[in-house]
Design a protein around this motif. Structure first.
Motif, short mmCIF file in Angstrom:
data_model
loop_
_atom_site.label_atom_id
_atom_site.label_comp_id
_atom_site.label_asym_id
_atom_site.label_seq_id
_atom_site.Cartn_x
_atom_site.Cartn_y
_atom_site.Cartn_z
N UNK A 108 58.64 48.01 34.86
CA UNK A 108 59.63 48.43 35.84
C UNK A 108 59.91 47.26 36.79
N UNK A 109 61.07 47.28 37.41
CA UNK A 109 61.46 46.15 38.28
C UNK A 109 61.11 46.41 39.74
N UNK A 110 60.08 47.22 39.97
CA UNK A 110 59.58 47.42 41.33
C UNK A 110 58.07 47.62 41.24
N UNK A 111 57.36 47.36 42.34
CA UNK A 111 55.90 47.23 42.24
C UNK A 111 55.10 48.50 42.51
N UNK A 112 53.87 48.44 42.05
CA UNK A 112 52.80 49.29 42.53
C UNK A 112 51.89 48.37 43.34
N UNK A 113 51.36 48.85 44.45
CA UNK A 113 50.52 48.01 45.31
C UNK A 113 49.05 48.32 45.03
N UNK A 114 48.35 47.30 44.60
CA UNK A 114 46.98 47.44 44.12
C UNK A 114 46.00 46.95 45.19
N UNK A 115 44.96 47.70 45.42
CA UNK A 115 43.95 47.32 46.41
C UNK A 115 43.31 45.99 46.03
N UNK A 116 43.04 45.19 47.04
CA UNK A 116 42.40 43.88 46.81
C UNK A 116 40.88 43.99 46.81
N UNK A 117 40.33 45.21 46.94
CA UNK A 117 38.90 45.37 47.18
C UNK A 117 38.03 44.75 46.09
N UNK A 118 38.47 44.81 44.83
CA UNK A 118 37.60 44.29 43.77
C UNK A 118 37.60 42.77 43.70
N UNK A 119 38.53 42.13 44.42
CA UNK A 119 38.56 40.66 44.45
C UNK A 119 38.00 40.09 45.76
N UNK A 120 37.86 40.95 46.78
CA UNK A 120 37.49 40.45 48.10
C UNK A 120 36.06 39.93 48.17
N UNK A 121 35.19 40.41 47.26
CA UNK A 121 33.78 40.01 47.31
C UNK A 121 33.51 38.74 46.51
N UNK A 122 34.53 38.21 45.85
CA UNK A 122 34.30 37.04 45.00
C UNK A 122 35.56 36.19 44.92
N UNK A 123 35.45 35.04 44.32
CA UNK A 123 36.61 34.19 44.05
C UNK A 123 37.47 34.86 42.98
N UNK A 124 38.76 35.00 43.23
CA UNK A 124 39.59 35.79 42.31
C UNK A 124 39.69 35.17 40.93
N UNK A 125 39.63 33.83 40.87
CA UNK A 125 39.73 33.20 39.56
C UNK A 125 38.43 33.35 38.78
N UNK A 126 37.29 33.32 39.50
CA UNK A 126 36.02 33.60 38.83
C UNK A 126 35.98 35.03 38.32
N UNK A 127 36.51 35.95 39.13
CA UNK A 127 36.55 37.35 38.71
C UNK A 127 37.45 37.52 37.50
N UNK A 128 38.59 36.81 37.47
CA UNK A 128 39.49 36.88 36.32
C UNK A 128 38.80 36.38 35.06
N UNK A 129 38.01 35.30 35.20
CA UNK A 129 37.26 34.77 34.05
C UNK A 129 36.22 35.77 33.59
N UNK A 130 35.52 36.40 34.56
CA UNK A 130 34.53 37.41 34.21
C UNK A 130 35.18 38.57 33.44
N UNK A 131 36.33 39.03 33.95
CA UNK A 131 37.02 40.14 33.29
C UNK A 131 37.43 39.77 31.87
N UNK A 132 37.92 38.53 31.72
CA UNK A 132 38.30 38.05 30.39
C UNK A 132 37.08 38.03 29.48
N UNK A 133 35.94 37.60 30.01
CA UNK A 133 34.72 37.53 29.22
C UNK A 133 34.25 38.93 28.80
N UNK A 134 34.36 39.91 29.72
CA UNK A 134 34.00 41.28 29.38
C UNK A 134 34.87 41.79 28.23
N UNK A 135 36.19 41.55 28.31
CA UNK A 135 37.10 41.99 27.25
C UNK A 135 36.77 41.31 25.93
N UNK A 136 36.43 40.02 25.99
CA UNK A 136 36.11 39.27 24.78
C UNK A 136 34.84 39.83 24.13
#
Length: 228
Positions: A181-209
């Motif tokens: 859709x061309x309009x947003x949903x606003x997502x809580x930042x809480x799961x990124x606030x405790x860590x570096x967002x790029x490290x968290x993204x890498x962790x999430x990618x690793x979990x999926x892998x």
């Protein structure tokens, strides 16, 4: 049959749920709100009842199971799956109404937007929206709007506690039918606030892998929530 059923899995979401339910209050005449709770110890269920939501109980903390319980108890022509810590724009329903009158084979999801002003989150939004739009890989926190016949034709969410969104979208017969859709949903930042967002993204990618390579979801789930 109502037009839409909004399905929200919860576990101790008393601080977030009132905000989302207030965003959804405009659809009372058009549909239903379904809360599927998995053992909240706070006021989550009381809040759901105050807002007139239908409440169902899952015997285990399992988001895939919760979402499917909601779908199987729904009456809506369209199913909208949302996380409890998201927010919507004031005119969201007016905007999606025209889409719901169209092609019932299309599965919609919202543009990814984090509910925080930090500039670093803008970079994450760009990356996620590129992944979603061009590689057809949205995740559950972006919301999912799907016609009930398409949901059940694709066997819905499986009874798994993690990766339920990735699993369901992988099983779709036609990825080309996914549309942002061309309009947003606003997502809580809480799961990124405790860590570096790029490290968290890498962790999430690793979990999926790990999951895609066949590792047990039980061990992945344990690692994913060990710091919660």
């Amino acid at each position: 049959m109502s037009k839409i059923s909004i399905i929200i899995p919860t576990i101790n979401e008393a601080s977030n749920l009132p905000l989302l339910l207030s965003d959804l209050s405009s659809i009372q005449k058009e549909g239903e709100i379904i809360i599927v709770d998995s053992g909240s110890e706070d006021k989550t269920i009381d809040i759901a009842n105050i807002y007139g939501a239908k409440v169902f109980i899952s015997k285990e903390r399992n988001r895939g199971l919760q979402l499917d319980i909601g779908a199987k108890n729904s009456t809506g022509e369209w199913l909208i799956f949302l996380h409890a810590d998201t927010r919507l724009t004031h005119d969201w329903f007016k905007k999606i109404n025209s889409f719901l009158e169209g092609n019932k084979n299309i599965i919609y999801y919202f543009e990814f937007k984090i509910n925080h002003k930090k500039i670093i989150y803008r970079f994450l939004e760009i990356l996620v929206n590129i992944r979603s739009k061009f590689f057809k890989q949205p995740y559950g926190d972006q919301g999912l709007i799907i016609h009930r016949t398409i949901y059940f034709k694709n066997n819905g969410f499986r009874n798994i506690p993690l990766m339920e969104d990735v699993d369901f979208l992988m099983r779709l017969n036609k990825k080309k039918d996914l549309k942002q859709l061309n309009f947003p949903i606003f997502i809580s930042s809480r799961k990124w606030e405790r860590t570096n967002i790029f490290l968290q993204a890498i962790k999430n990618w690793h979990f999926r892998r790990r999951w895609l390579k066949g590792e047990s979801l039980k061990s992945i789930y344990s690692d994913y929530y060990k710091n919660d």
